[in-house]
Each structure stands twice: as C-alpha cells, then as structure tokens.
Design a protein around this motif. Structure first.
Motif, PDB file in Angstrom:
ATOM      1  N   GLY A 158       0.820  -1.201   0.000  1.00 13.45           N
ATOM      2  CA  GLY A 158       0.000   0.000   0.000  1.00 13.45           C
ATOM      3  C   GLY A 158       0.854   1.250   0.000  1.00 13.45           C
ATOM      4  N   LEU A 159       1.879   1.259   0.854  1.00 14.59           N
ATOM      5  CA  LEU A 159       2.795   2.402   0.931  1.00 14.59           C
ATOM      6  C   LEU A 159       3.574   2.566  -0.365  1.00 14.59           C
ATOM      7  CD1 LEU A 159       4.300   4.657   2.420  1.00 14.59           C
ATOM      8  CD2 LEU A 159       5.824   2.894   3.349  1.00 14.59           C
ATOM      9  N   SER A 305      -3.610   1.776   4.693  1.00 17.11           N
ATOM     10  CA  SER A 305      -4.280   0.604   4.118  1.00 17.11           C
ATOM     11  C   SER A 305      -3.511  -0.686   4.397  1.00 17.11           C
ATOM     12  CB  SER A 305      -4.473   0.783   2.604  1.00 17.11           C
ATOM     13  OG  SER A 305      -3.265   0.588   1.899  1.00 17.11           O
ATOM     14  N   ASP A 306      -2.203  -0.577   4.649  1.00 16.84           N
ATOM     15  CA  ASP A 306      -1.414  -1.751   5.035  1.00 16.84           C
ATOM     16  C   ASP A 306      -1.744  -2.190   6.453  1.00 16.84           C
ATOM     17  OD1 ASP A 306       0.056  -2.095   2.648  1.00 16.84           O
ATOM     18  OD2 ASP A 306       1.489  -0.539   3.236  1.00 16.84           O
ATOM     19  N   VAL A 307      -2.251  -1.256   7.247  1.00 17.29           N
ATOM     20  CA  VAL A 307      -2.517  -1.535   8.668  1.00 17.29           C
ATOM     21  C   VAL A 307      -3.993  -1.878   8.904  1.00 17.29           C
ATOM     22  CG1 VAL A 307      -2.441  -0.603  11.013  1.00 17.29           C
ATOM     23  CG2 VAL A 307      -0.626  -0.033   9.379  1.00 17.29           C
ATOM     24  N   ALA A 312     -11.332  -0.732   4.193  1.00 14.74           N
ATOM     25  CA  ALA A 312     -11.723   0.309   5.140  1.00 14.74           C
ATOM     26  C   ALA A 312     -11.289   1.683   4.645  1.00 14.74           C
ATOM     27  CB  ALA A 312     -11.125   0.026   6.512  1.00 14.74           C
ATOM     28  N   THR A 313     -10.054   1.775   4.158  1.00 20.52           N
ATOM     29  CA  THR A 313      -9.524   3.056   3.672  1.00 20.52           C
ATOM     30  C   THR A 313     -10.304   3.542   2.459  1.00 20.52           C
ATOM     31  OG1 THR A 313      -7.347   2.236   4.366  1.00 20.52           O
ATOM     32  CG2 THR A 313      -7.399   4.269   3.085  1.00 20.52           C
ATOM     33  N   LEU A 314     -10.551   2.652   1.525  1.00 23.89           N
ATOM     34  CA  LEU A 314     -11.283   3.009   0.307  1.00 23.89           C
ATOM     35  C   LEU A 314     -12.718   3.429   0.605  1.00 23.89           C
ATOM     36  CD1 LEU A 314     -10.043   0.017  -1.864  1.00 23.89           C
ATOM     37  CD2 LEU A 314      -9.419   2.410  -2.253  1.00 23.89           C
ATOM     38  N   LEU A 315     -13.374   2.710   1.505  1.00 18.62           N
ATOM     39  CA  LEU A 315     -14.779   2.983   1.797  1.00 18.62           C
ATOM     40  C   LEU A 315     -14.984   4.319   2.494  1.00 18.62           C
ATOM     41  CD1 LEU A 315     -16.062  -0.559   2.853  1.00 18.62           C
ATOM     42  CD2 LEU A 315     -16.770   0.771   0.855  1.00 18.62           C
ATOM     43  N   ILE A 316     -14.044   4.716   3.324  1.00 23.73           N
ATOM     44  CA  ILE A 316     -14.155   6.028   3.973  1.00 23.73           C
ATOM     45  C   ILE A 316     -14.207   7.124   2.916  1.00 23.73           C
ATOM     46  CG2 ILE A 316     -12.943   7.719   5.406  1.00 23.73           C
ATOM     47  CD1 ILE A 316     -11.877   5.347   7.053  1.00 23.73           C
ATOM     48  N   SER A 317     -13.329   7.026   1.916  1.00 20.35           N
ATOM     49  CA  SER A 317     -13.305   8.023   0.846  1.00 20.35           C
ATOM     50  C   SER A 317     -14.618   8.039   0.074  1.00 20.35           C
ATOM     51  CB  SER A 317     -12.144   7.729  -0.111  1.00 20.35           C
ATOM     52  OG  SER A 317     -12.105   8.663  -1.165  1.00 20.35           O
ATOM     53  N   LEU A 426     -15.128  -6.538  -2.691  1.00 20.29           N
ATOM     54  CA  LEU A 426     -13.745  -6.980  -2.847  1.00 20.29           C
ATOM     55  C   LEU A 426     -13.284  -7.818  -1.657  1.00 20.29           C
ATOM     56  CD1 LEU A 426     -11.915  -3.813  -4.255  1.00 20.29           C
ATOM     57  CD2 LEU A 426     -12.388  -5.951  -5.473  1.00 20.29           C
ATOM     58  N   LYS A 427     -12.384  -8.728  -1.932  1.00 23.37           N
ATOM     59  CA  LYS A 427     -11.737  -9.499  -0.889  1.00 23.37           C
ATOM     60  C   LYS A 427     -10.566  -8.679  -0.325  1.00 23.37           C
ATOM     61  CE  LYS A 427      -9.314 -13.880  -0.106  1.00 23.37           C
ATOM     62  NZ  LYS A 427      -8.807 -15.130  -0.751  1.00 23.37           N
ATOM     63  N   GLU A 428     -10.401  -8.669   0.998  1.00 29.04           N
ATOM     64  CA  GLU A 428      -9.297  -7.938   1.611  1.00 29.04           C
ATOM     65  C   GLU A 428      -7.975  -8.610   1.247  1.00 29.04           C
ATOM     66  OE1 GLU A 428      -7.254  -5.346   2.732  1.00 29.04           O
ATOM     67  OE2 GLU A 428      -9.254  -4.935   3.564  1.00 29.04           O
ATOM     68  N   THR A 429      -7.038  -7.814   0.736  1.00 26.74           N
ATOM     69  CA  THR A 429      -5.756  -8.351   0.257  1.00 26.74           C
ATOM     70  C   THR A 429      -4.536  -7.752   0.941  1.00 26.74           C
ATOM     71  OG1 THR A 429      -5.851  -6.744  -1.573  1.00 26.74           O
ATOM     72  CG2 THR A 429      -6.637  -8.966  -2.027  1.00 26.74           C
ATOM     73  N   ALA A 430      -4.751  -6.862   1.887  1.00 28.40           N
ATOM     74  CA  ALA A 430      -3.609  -6.165   2.494  1.00 28.40           C
ATOM     75  C   ALA A 430      -2.635  -7.123   3.168  1.00 28.40           C
ATOM     76  CB  ALA A 430      -4.111  -5.141   3.506  1.00 28.40           C
ATOM     77  N   GLY A 431      -3.124  -8.156   3.810  1.00 33.29           N
ATOM     78  CA  GLY A 431      -2.248  -9.070   4.533  1.00 33.29           C
ATOM     79  C   GLY A 431      -1.836 -10.298   3.754  1.00 33.29           C
ATOM     80  N   ALA A 432      -2.313 -10.422   2.526  1.00 34.83           N
ATOM     81  CA  ALA A 432      -2.020 -11.618   1.728  1.00 34.83           C
ATOM     82  C   ALA A 432      -0.791 -11.405   0.852  1.00 34.83           C
ATOM     83  CB  ALA A 432      -3.229 -11.957   0.858  1.00 34.83           C
ATOM     84  N   PRO A 433      -0.064 -12.481   0.524  1.00 34.27           N
ATOM     85  CA  PRO A 433       1.072 -12.352  -0.407  1.00 34.27           C
ATOM     86  C   PRO A 433       0.590 -12.013  -1.807  1.00 34.27           C
ATOM     87  CG  PRO A 433       0.645 -14.652   0.066  1.00 34.27           C
ATOM     88  CD  PRO A 433      -0.225 -13.868   0.990  1.00 34.27           C
ATOM     89  N   LEU A 434       1.433 -11.341  -2.587  1.00 41.25           N
ATOM     90  CA  LEU A 434       1.091 -11.002  -3.966  1.00 41.25           C
ATOM     91  C   LEU A 434       1.075 -12.280  -4.792  1.00 41.25           C
ATOM     92  CD1 LEU A 434       0.530  -8.387  -5.584  1.00 41.25           C
ATOM     93  CD2 LEU A 434       2.926  -8.405  -6.264  1.00 41.25           C
TER      94      LEU A 434
END
Length: 435
Positions: A158-159, A305-307, A312-317, A426-434
């Motif tokens: 994300g960063l 978004s990494d944390v 969550a980050t996208l939906l706030i916007s 969408l499926k949450e992907t922040a913690g998953a490997p690429l």
C-alpha cells in the motif's frame, strides 16, 4: 512451482536499495508523464481560443475539452499493446518506451501552428498529438503501478504503490505551478497568444532526465521469477474466464478513481474560473497548494491501508464523497471566495487520497504476475475512457444543459456511490502475499 518471494511472510520482508531505486524510477517518470498529459487541462481555455475559435465561448471550450477527451480514446489501445509487452518483455521496457512517446507528443503540442496559421489542419494535428499522448499513458499508468508494487516488500505494498499515485499528483502539481507562474508573469493577451506553449515545451525538455533515471532501474523480481517458471514449464495457464472477471473488477474499481481524479484534480481550476468567477492566477496558485496537501496525504493513506486494510480506507473516501459533495459545492457556489475555494479543494484532496493511496496496490493485487500488466491496463484504461477522460467535457455540458454549476456534482456523487458499493464486494488483500 511457487517462488520463495510469494510465500515469505510479510514480517520477514524488508526494503532493499533496488526496491527503493525502483520506486524512484517509477515515480519520477510518472511525474513527467502526468505533467505532460494533464497540463493540457490547465490551459484548455487558451487552446480553445487558438485551435477552436468560435463566437460561442462555451462551444469553443467544449471543442477543446473534447480534444482532451480524445486522448483517452487511445488509452485502451495503448494499454493492450504496452500491457502485452509488459507481461512478455518486462515492465521496465514499457516504462522507457512510454516516456519517450509522451515527451515527443507533448513537445509537438507546444510547437503546433494555430488555426489562424493553417486552418483546419491545426485542430487535426492537435487531436493526433493527444492520441499519441493517450497511447503512451495507456501503457504507463498501470505498468508503473505494477512495477512499483512488484518491488514492494510484503506488508508495504500500500505504501509503495502510493508513490505511483504521488507521481500523478506531483505531475499535476508541477503543471499547475508552471501554469500559475506563467499566468502571473505574462499579460493575459501574451498568455493566450503564445504563453500557453511554454509548459508543453518544458515537458519535452525534461524528458531525458527522467529517461536516464528509469534506465538505471532493474526489472522486478516477480517478473523475472515468472519468466523463469515459464521457461521451465512450471507455470499453469490461466483460465480466460478468470482473467476476464479480473478485468471487469479492475474496470469497476477504477470508476470513481477516474471521475474523481479528473474532476477535482484537473477540471477544478476551469470550474473555479468559469463558474465561480475567481481570478485565474489566484486559482492556479491555490490549486497548487491544495495539490501539495493531496500529495502529502497519499502515502499516509497507502500506509494506513497496510494496517487497517484496503477496504476500510477506500470505503471512507467513497462515503465522504457520496454524502458531502453536494452540500460542500452548494456552500462554495453560494460563497465563492478564494479562501472557501482553497478549503474545499484541500478537503477534497485529503479525502480523495484515501482512495488513490491504496489504489495502485489494490488494483495490482487483483491480478497474478503473468497477466498483471495487461489485465490492469485493459480494465483501468477502459474505465478511464468511459468515466474519466470525458469528465471535464461532461461537466461543462451538464452545466450548459441544466443551467446550474451544481449539475456535474450529481455525476461525481453517483460515481462515489457506485465505487463504494463495488469496494464492499472486494476481498481484503492487504495481509495476503502477492499472486
């Protein structure tokens, strides 16, 4: 066969000199790409007068903005061509080629003779130059995103991906600052006659610097691993249906991204000058200051978004733009001061960064490495053509048709609502490997 990089836990990954160099190479080139592509929007009023002269100023501006939108028509074609090259020959090769093409087409716009010199050939050549810019941008944006994200350590996508969007914002800021400075230094007549050319010439001159920086970067480890797996016959082919589904996801994800970006970050100065009757020089300086706030906020949103997760980050916007856009613009149109304009565009930048910050990582995470460059390019660029490139034109047309400067805000609200509804799926992907 699975690469070690794909299975390493994210806490074990770390930044390397090569990954940092890749971020710099991808970002610096992207700054110039978006400076070149977006500066047209900042001087659209002057281009309208020189290439589409008409007694009806609205018709003239619409023609100029249509030429702006035409550049987007070539983006899917550029995305298909360069996306395929990116998946077969590498991301780095695409980034070098698109940078050179963008530089040449931008310099061409700055040197074109006007309608008064060569008649109808002038707008024709302008459209051709915009098509070349669009062809280049079609391969640049998503390939730069894939390049940076593939170099990112696990847990920091994300960063890292946010720096690609920082490049877009910085390119807009550089264009805004350049036009603001020229508008301030030159009399209005000189700006209209020849001063508008200067930003395009500057873009062409700066291209060799960005090219040298990009050439020093290496290909991504993910692409090299995938290429080796292909040579060894250990990479299973993807089902076409699965690839198509991912492209549709990329298309829908990019809807609000495209509308918001081109309305708030490209068309807003024109909106402020025409509809709010604010001084053009002041508007460009205030837009530049707001763009700086937006750029600073992007990596914060990407890191967040990494944390807390991408969704969550996208939906706030999306929620903020769905609920607050209309009240904010009603206030601004009822109180059209320079101070209020700055506050509004600064707030827009802050909350829009919460979508664009994680956007590159989110889009990249939809696809596997073997189709990431082409899949992203097709889905993103078609969405940008349909919803983004003609946003300034649509906004101007809506205002002229319905007789109110609030008309295009409903278009923005609809895009934010649609974007939010899709993000929920969408499926949450922040913690998953690429992939």
């Amino acid at each position: 066969m699975t690469s070690l990089a794909d299975t390493t836990p994210r806490r074990e990954a770390a930044s390397t000199p090569s990954s940092k160099k890749a971020v710099i190479a991808g970002t610096v080139g992207h700054i110039l790409e978006w400076y070149d592509f977006a500066v047209y929007g900042y001087v659209a009023i002057h281009i309208a007068a020189n290439f589409f002269p008409s007694e009806d100023k609205t018709a003239s501006l619409l023609a100029s903005l249509a030429a702006f939108g035409v550049g987007f028509a070539a983006r899917p074609i550029g995305g298909i061509v360069f996306g395929r090259v990116g998946d077969t020959r590498g991301r780095r090769a695409v980034l070098l080629a698109t940078l050179l093409l963008m530089a040449v087409s931008t310099l061409l716009i700055g040197l074109l003779p006007t309608y008064g010199m060569i008649g109808l050939f002038a707008p024709l050549l302008l459209v051709i130059a915009r098509l070349l810019q669009g062809f280049s941008a079609g391969g640049e944006t998503t390939t730069a995103a894939a390049f940076i994200v593939e170099w990112a350590p696990n847990g920091k996508r994300g960063l890292y991906g946010s720096f690609q969007q920082m490049g877009s914002g910085a390119g807009l800021l550089l264009g805004s600052l350049t036009v603001a400075a020229i508008t301030t230094l030159l009399p209005e007549q000189a700006m209209s006659e020849w001063g508008w050319r200067i930003p395009f010439v500057i873009g062409g001159i700066l291209a060799p610097i960005a090219f040298i920086i990009r050439r020093s970067a290496h290909e991504t480890p993910k692409f090299n691993t995938m290429s080796e797996q292909k040579r060894q016959g250990g990479l299973a082919p993807q089902a076409r249906g699965a690839t198509f589904q991912r492209i549709v996801k990329a298309f829908l994800f990019s809807l609000f991204w495209s509308v918001g970006f081109y309305f708030f970050l490209s068309y807003m100065p024109t909106y402020a000058i025409r509809e709010l009757k604010l001084d053009s020089s002041t508007v460009f300086w205030l837009s530049s200051a707001a763009s700086l706030i937006y750029i600073i906020a992007i990596p914060i949103s990407g890191a967040a978004s990494d944390v807390i997760g991408r969704k969550a980050t996208l939906l706030i916007s999306c929620a903020v733009f769905t609920l607050a856009s209309l009240p904010i613009f009603i206030f601004l149109n009822n109180n059209p001061t320079t101070f209020n304009y700055f506050i509004v565009v600064a707030l827009i930048g802050l909350f829009f960064s919460m979508y664009t910050g994680p956007a590159a990582a989110t889009l990249s995470e939809i696809f596997p490495t073997s189709s990431r460059s082409s899949g992203m390019a097709i889905g993103y660029n078609i969405s940008t053509v349909v919803f983004g490139g003609f946003t300034p034109f649509i906004a101007t047309w809506l205002i002229a048709t319905f007789g109110t400067p609030l008309a295009p805000i409903y278009y923005v609200v609809a895009s934010a609502l649609a974007g939010g509804l899709f993000v929920i799926t969408l499926k949450e992907t922040a913690g998953a490997p690429l992939h």
